[in-house]
Design an enzyme around this catalytic site. Structure first.
Site, PDB file in Angstrom:
ATOM      1  N   LYS A   2       0.839  -1.205   0.000  1.00 12.37           N
ATOM      2  CA  LYS A   2       0.000   0.000   0.000  1.00 12.37           C
ATOM      3  C   LYS A   2       0.874   1.255   0.000  1.00 12.37           C
ATOM      4  O   LYS A   2       0.609   2.217  -0.723  1.00 12.37           O
ATOM      5  CB  LYS A   2      -0.929   0.002   1.222  1.00 12.37           C
ATOM      6  CG  LYS A   2      -2.097  -0.961   1.078  1.00 12.37           C
ATOM      7  CD  LYS A   2      -2.843  -1.196   2.397  1.00 12.37           C
ATOM      8  CE  LYS A   2      -3.857  -2.326   2.224  1.00 12.37           C
ATOM      9  NZ  LYS A   2      -4.468  -2.791   3.473  1.00 12.37           N
ATOM     10  N   ASP A  24     -11.318   2.894   4.147  1.00  7.70           N
ATOM     11  CA  ASP A  24     -11.767   1.494   4.083  1.00  7.70           C
ATOM     12  C   ASP A  24     -13.290   1.403   3.972  1.00  7.70           C
ATOM     13  O   ASP A  24     -13.821   0.347   3.618  1.00  7.70           O
ATOM     14  CB  ASP A  24     -11.371   0.760   5.378  1.00  7.70           C
ATOM     15  CG  ASP A  24     -10.109  -0.072   5.240  1.00  7.70           C
ATOM     16  OD1 ASP A  24      -9.868  -0.583   4.142  1.00  7.70           O
ATOM     17  OD2 ASP A  24      -9.398  -0.206   6.248  1.00  7.70           O
ATOM     18  N   GLN A  74      -4.731  -1.503   9.655  1.00  6.82           N
ATOM     19  CA  GLN A  74      -4.691  -2.838   9.049  1.00  6.82           C
ATOM     20  C   GLN A  74      -5.323  -3.877   9.980  1.00  6.82           C
ATOM     21  O   GLN A  74      -5.020  -3.927  11.168  1.00  6.82           O
ATOM     22  CB  GLN A  74      -3.222  -3.200   8.735  1.00  6.82           C
ATOM     23  CG  GLN A  74      -3.026  -4.497   7.996  1.00  6.82           C
ATOM     24  CD  GLN A  74      -3.539  -4.457   6.548  1.00  6.82           C
ATOM     25  OE1 GLN A  74      -3.628  -3.401   5.932  1.00  6.82           O
ATOM     26  NE2 GLN A  74      -3.896  -5.615   6.022  1.00  6.82           N
TER      27      GLN A  74
HETATM   28  N1  GUN Z   1      -6.802  -6.656   6.052  1.00  4.71           N
HETATM   29  C1  GUN Z   1      -7.033  -7.365   4.922  1.00  4.71           C
HETATM   30  N2  GUN Z   1      -7.708  -6.612   4.023  1.00  4.71           N
HETATM   31  C2  GUN Z   1      -7.910  -5.411   4.609  1.00  4.71           C
HETATM   32  C3  GUN Z   1      -8.543  -4.209   4.171  1.00  4.71           C
HETATM   33  O1  GUN Z   1      -9.085  -4.094   3.067  1.00  4.71           O
HETATM   34  N3  GUN Z   1      -8.522  -3.182   5.070  1.00  4.71           N
HETATM   35  C4  GUN Z   1      -7.955  -3.289   6.301  1.00  4.71           C
HETATM   36  N4  GUN Z   1      -8.006  -2.220   7.111  1.00  4.71           N
HETATM   37  N5  GUN Z   1      -7.363  -4.384   6.733  1.00  4.71           N
HETATM   38  C5  GUN Z   1      -7.332  -5.435   5.881  1.00  4.71           C
END
Ligand code: GUN
Length: 299
Positions: free
Chosen positions: A53, A120, A97
């Protein structure tokens, strides 16, 4: 006849180009969008996701802020970090995350993120806004699936859509998005009676259950559009002992013979998630600065 293969990687590339172009426009106004990602603990897959990311954020010309906190971080310290980021004008998007260590209440953390920075789309206000047709931040994977469906099919109005899976992250927001496009939406799940019949009626199938190859080709209506969100690792003895491969929730080899269009796994939906995360960050930045949003990157 074989289906059109929906190349999510190429589509994600086009979305990222549009994001990057819009970031360049914002820069001429002296604005650089910023995305903050918080990782608690050392979960190896999460470390990879967070690193990717950060790389993608910088490649798009945005500022990336990464915060790594130890696995035994008290919940109060994480909440304090989120509040600090909420108050920081350089930060337009905040992503904590998941999964979080067991002693931390993930819902409490998510609902502490300022809704306008919740890239998100997990905050309860954004979930409610999406459900009531108000401007929201939308969960990245379903947003990517919807943009791909619109790109391929154009108007989705009146189509029969089945979403298999009822998770908060994919299934439920996907169903809301399709409803927003005036589809007739069925949400199917592990207790659904005669799932095969339900799927056979659908013009659009979105599979997001996390069960390898559970949707066979003979469940698919000829010509239907199939979006496979599943990413399942299964043994691949043909590649050698102990080897694995990644498959979706749909049995691709049989479905590709029946569907009108289908996303492969890998290379289908997966790449759309990061592209939509960056799209959401630019959208959040434009909204924060009262500037026009990039077209076609939000709903
Ligand atoms: N862990 C796995 N996929 C995601 C996501 O799309 N967002 C977040 N915050 N954590 C994740």
């Amino acid at each position: 006849m074989s289906a059109t293969i929906l190349n999510g990687k190429a589509f994600a590339g086009r979305l990222l180009e549009r994001v990057t172009e819009h970031v360049a426009v914002l820069k001429t106004e002296g604005i650089v969008p910023g995305l903050a990602v918080v990782l608690v603990g050392e979960d190896p897959p999460s470390q990879i996701y967070v690193r990717n990311k950060g790389i993608a954020t910088k490649e798009a010309g945005m500022n990336s802020y990464e915060f790594r906190m130890p696995a035994d971080t008290p919940e109060a310290d994480l909440l304090a970090k989120v509040k600090e980021l909420n108050a920081d004008p350089a930060v337009n998007g905040i992503l904590v995350q998941l999964p979080l260590p067991g002693h931390i209440d993930d819902k409490k953390v998510i609902n502490t993120i300022a809704p306008e920075k919740d890239v998100d789309g997990f905050h309860i206000l954004n979930v409610g806004r999406l459900a009531t047709g108000q401007r929201a931040m939308v969960s990245c994977t379903p947003l990517g699936c919807l943009l791909l469906l619109r790109d391929h099919l154009g108007d989705l109005s009146g189509k029969d859509a089945v979403v298999i899976g009822r998770s908060n992250i994919v299934g439920k927001p996907m169903a809301q998005l399709l409803l927003g496009e005036s589809c007739t939406v069925t949400i199917a799940h592990s207790r659904t009676k005669d799932l095969a019949e339900v799927v056979r009626r659908a013009d659009i199938v979105v599979a997001a259950v996390g069960r390898p190859q559970m949707v066979p080709g003979d469940w698919i209506k000829p010509g239907a559009t199939v979006i496979d969100v599943g990413i399942n690792r299964v043994p691949a003895p043909e590649k050698g002992e102990g080897k694995t491969r990644v498959v979706g929730d749909v049995d691709y080899d049989s479905a590709v013979e029946v569907a009108g269009a289908i996303t492969p796994v890998p290379g289908g939906v997966g790449p759309l998630t990061i592209a939509c995360l960056l799209a959401n960050t630019v959208t959040a930045c434009c909204r924060a600065n009262d500037l026009p949003e990039p077209e076609g990157l939000s709903v």
